[in-house]
Design a protein around this motif. Structure first.
Motif, mmCIF file in Angstrom:
data_model
loop_
_atom_site.group_PDB
_atom_site.id
_atom_site.type_symbol
_atom_site.label_atom_id
_atom_site.label_comp_id
_atom_site.label_asym_id
_atom_site.label_seq_id
_atom_site.Cartn_x
_atom_site.Cartn_y
_atom_site.Cartn_z
ATOM 1 N N TRP A 35 12.780 2.463 -2.574
ATOM 2 C CA TRP A 35 13.408 0.924 -1.739
ATOM 3 C C TRP A 35 12.689 1.348 -0.994
ATOM 4 N N TYR A 36 12.493 0.609 0.119
ATOM 5 C CA TYR A 36 12.063 0.183 1.216
ATOM 6 C C TYR A 36 12.298 -0.872 2.252
ATOM 7 N N VAL A 37 12.924 -0.588 3.680
ATOM 8 C CA VAL A 37 13.359 -1.914 4.503
ATOM 9 C C VAL A 37 12.608 -2.018 5.645
ATOM 10 N N GLN A 38 12.308 -3.473 5.573
ATOM 11 C CA GLN A 38 12.144 -3.635 6.737
ATOM 12 C C GLN A 38 12.775 -4.873 7.728
ATOM 13 N N SER A 39 13.282 -4.264 8.946
ATOM 14 C CA SER A 39 13.807 -5.057 10.408
ATOM 15 C C SER A 39 12.696 -5.915 10.697
ATOM 16 N N PRO A 40 13.182 -7.075 11.312
ATOM 17 C CA PRO A 40 12.037 -8.669 11.776
ATOM 18 C C PRO A 40 10.781 -7.786 12.373
ATOM 19 N N GLY A 41 9.970 -7.729 12.259
ATOM 20 C CA GLY A 41 8.563 -7.092 12.868
ATOM 21 C C GLY A 41 8.640 -6.008 13.308
ATOM 22 N N GLN A 42 8.826 -5.441 11.748
ATOM 23 C CA GLN A 42 8.353 -3.624 11.841
ATOM 24 C C GLN A 42 7.829 -3.473 10.811
ATOM 25 N N GLY A 43 7.615 -2.020 11.142
ATOM 26 C CA GLY A 43 6.923 -1.649 9.111
ATOM 27 C C GLY A 43 7.595 -1.146 8.579
ATOM 28 N N VAL B 4 4.158 7.968 10.447
ATOM 29 C CA VAL B 4 2.845 7.100 10.953
ATOM 30 C C VAL B 4 2.533 5.962 11.714
ATOM 31 N N SER B 5 1.805 6.021 12.969
ATOM 32 C CA SER B 5 2.166 5.026 13.575
ATOM 33 C C SER B 5 0.208 3.840 13.844
ATOM 34 N N GLN B 6 0.645 2.749 14.486
ATOM 35 C CA GLN B 6 -0.135 1.680 14.809
ATOM 36 C C GLN B 6 -0.587 1.375 16.281
ATOM 37 N N HIS B 7 -1.710 1.305 16.293
ATOM 38 C CA HIS B 7 -2.234 0.860 17.946
ATOM 39 C C HIS B 7 -3.343 -0.491 17.795
ATOM 40 N N PRO B 8 -2.499 -1.800 18.342
ATOM 41 C CA PRO B 8 -2.150 -1.608 19.364
ATOM 42 C C PRO B 8 -0.927 -2.130 18.808
ATOM 43 N N SER B 9 0.344 -2.674 18.607
ATOM 44 C CA SER B 9 1.676 -3.222 18.220
ATOM 45 C C SER B 9 1.075 -4.735 18.046
ATOM 46 N N SER B 90 -2.027 -12.826 12.137
ATOM 47 C CA SER B 90 -0.932 -12.313 10.715
ATOM 48 C C SER B 90 -0.595 -10.984 11.149
ATOM 49 N N PHE B 91 0.363 -10.459 10.522
ATOM 50 C CA PHE B 91 1.553 -8.818 10.322
ATOM 51 C C PHE B 91 -0.012 -8.413 9.425
ATOM 52 N N TYR B 92 -0.899 -6.737 10.372
ATOM 53 C CA TYR B 92 -0.731 -6.167 9.080
ATOM 54 C C TYR B 92 -0.821 -4.922 9.222
ATOM 55 N N ILE B 93 -0.013 -3.853 8.388
ATOM 56 C CA ILE B 93 0.748 -2.788 8.156
ATOM 57 C C ILE B 93 -0.609 -1.686 7.451
ATOM 58 N N CYS B 94 -0.070 -0.545 7.909
ATOM 59 C CA CYS B 94 -1.216 -0.150 7.441
ATOM 60 C C CYS B 94 0.461 1.258 6.536
ATOM 61 N N SER B 95 -0.391 1.371 5.440
ATOM 62 C CA SER B 95 0.017 3.496 4.901
ATOM 63 C C SER B 95 -0.740 4.150 5.369
ATOM 64 N N ALA B 96 0.305 5.499 5.124
ATOM 65 C CA ALA B 96 -0.306 6.520 5.250
ATOM 66 C C ALA B 96 0.336 7.650 3.479
ATOM 67 N N PRO B 109 4.436 0.902 12.133
ATOM 68 C CA PRO B 109 5.313 -0.141 12.256
ATOM 69 C C PRO B 109 5.078 -1.398 12.751
ATOM 70 N N GLY B 110 3.437 -1.833 12.204
ATOM 71 C CA GLY B 110 2.953 -3.027 12.090
ATOM 72 C C GLY B 110 1.543 -3.105 13.324
ATOM 73 N N THR B 111 1.437 -3.992 13.592
ATOM 74 C CA THR B 111 0.021 -5.126 14.205
ATOM 75 C C THR B 111 0.639 -6.132 13.615
ATOM 76 N N ARG B 112 0.730 -6.908 15.424
ATOM 77 C CA ARG B 112 1.358 -8.731 15.081
ATOM 78 C C ARG B 112 0.013 -9.122 15.962
ATOM 79 N N LEU B 113 -1.515 -9.720 14.624
ATOM 80 C CA LEU B 113 -2.833 -10.269 15.343
ATOM 81 C C LEU B 113 -1.704 -12.161 15.199
ATOM 82 N N LEU B 114 -2.291 -12.238 16.740
ATOM 83 C CA LEU B 114 -2.610 -13.782 17.028
ATOM 84 C C LEU B 114 -3.817 -14.651 17.565
#
Lengths: 113, 116
Positions: A35-43, B4-9, B90-96, B109-114
């Protein structure tokens, strides 16, 4: 192929009320469940996971989930919801033979004061 | 641990340009990283699996030449959206993937691309 179903798209609860989010999976062998949780605009943040052993799993933020093989379910519970729990919740299973995560469609939790 | 970090946000670019997104595992080594795309109010769609030192494995329907993935080290994977178009927004998310007794994916945390 494995799949994950989250029957509830949107759930609304009052703060302090109990919560149960449903998750059903299809997989022949013992699944690895998350189970994962995601807040708005977050991973996504990992709440808890089940690999084997005790079928009642404790997670962070006061959440727990119970694996029920007979029902192919892995429902997420919390006895008393806080306003900060409002978010999107995803159930996921690892695809057998690979390391890919298969996600459910998510359940959006709204908490009223 | 397992950060895990992502850049840019967040990134805004003009149509036709290329955009690079970095994904880093900060406190563990990840031989495998994953790239996802998420449309508004939808679940995550796996785009590709990135393995350190080898070519990425793309999911069906994902254009390899458009979404270039490089996993040059055990802590860094990059996704380059080439010749971006508005539909790539879109919103691009990576995982490790953390390799331990219980292998688990930890997400950035994801990257928002416009794309304008």
């Amino acid at each position: 192929a494995q799949s994950v179903t989250q029957p509830d798209i949107h759930i609304t609860v009052s703060e302090g009320a109990s919560l149960e989010l449903r998750c059903n999976y299809s997989y022949g062998a013992t699944p690895y469940l998350f189970w994962y949780v995601q807040s708005p605009g977050q991973g996504l943040q990992l709440l808890l996971k089940y690999f084997s052993g005790d079928t009642l799993v404790q997670g962070i933020k006061g959440f727990e989930a119970e694996f029920k093989r007979s029902q192919s379910s892995f429902n997420l519970r919390k006895p008393s919801v806080h306003w900060s729990d409002a978010a999107e919740y995803f159930c996921a299973v690892v695809e057998g033979g690979t390391d890919k995560l298969i996600f459910g469609t998510g359940t959006r939790l709204q908490v009223f004061p | 641990g397992a950060v895990v970090s992502q850049h840019p946000s967040r990134v805004i670019c003009k149509s036709g340009t290329s955009v690079k997104i970095e994904c880093r595992s900060l406190d563990f080594q990840a031989t495998t990283m994953f790239w996802y795309r998420q449309f508004p109010k939808q679940s995550l769609m796996l785009m590709a699996t990135s393995n350190e030192g080898s070519k990425a494995t793309y999911e069906q329907g994902v254009e390899k030449d458009k979404f270039l993935i490089n996993h040059a080290s055990l802590t860094l994977s990059t996704l380059t959206v080439t010749s971006a178009h508005p539909e790539d927004s879109s919103f691009y998310i990576c995982s490790a993937r953390y390799q331990g007794p219980q292998e688990t994916q930890y997400f950035g945390p994801g990257t928002r691309l416009l794309v304008l």
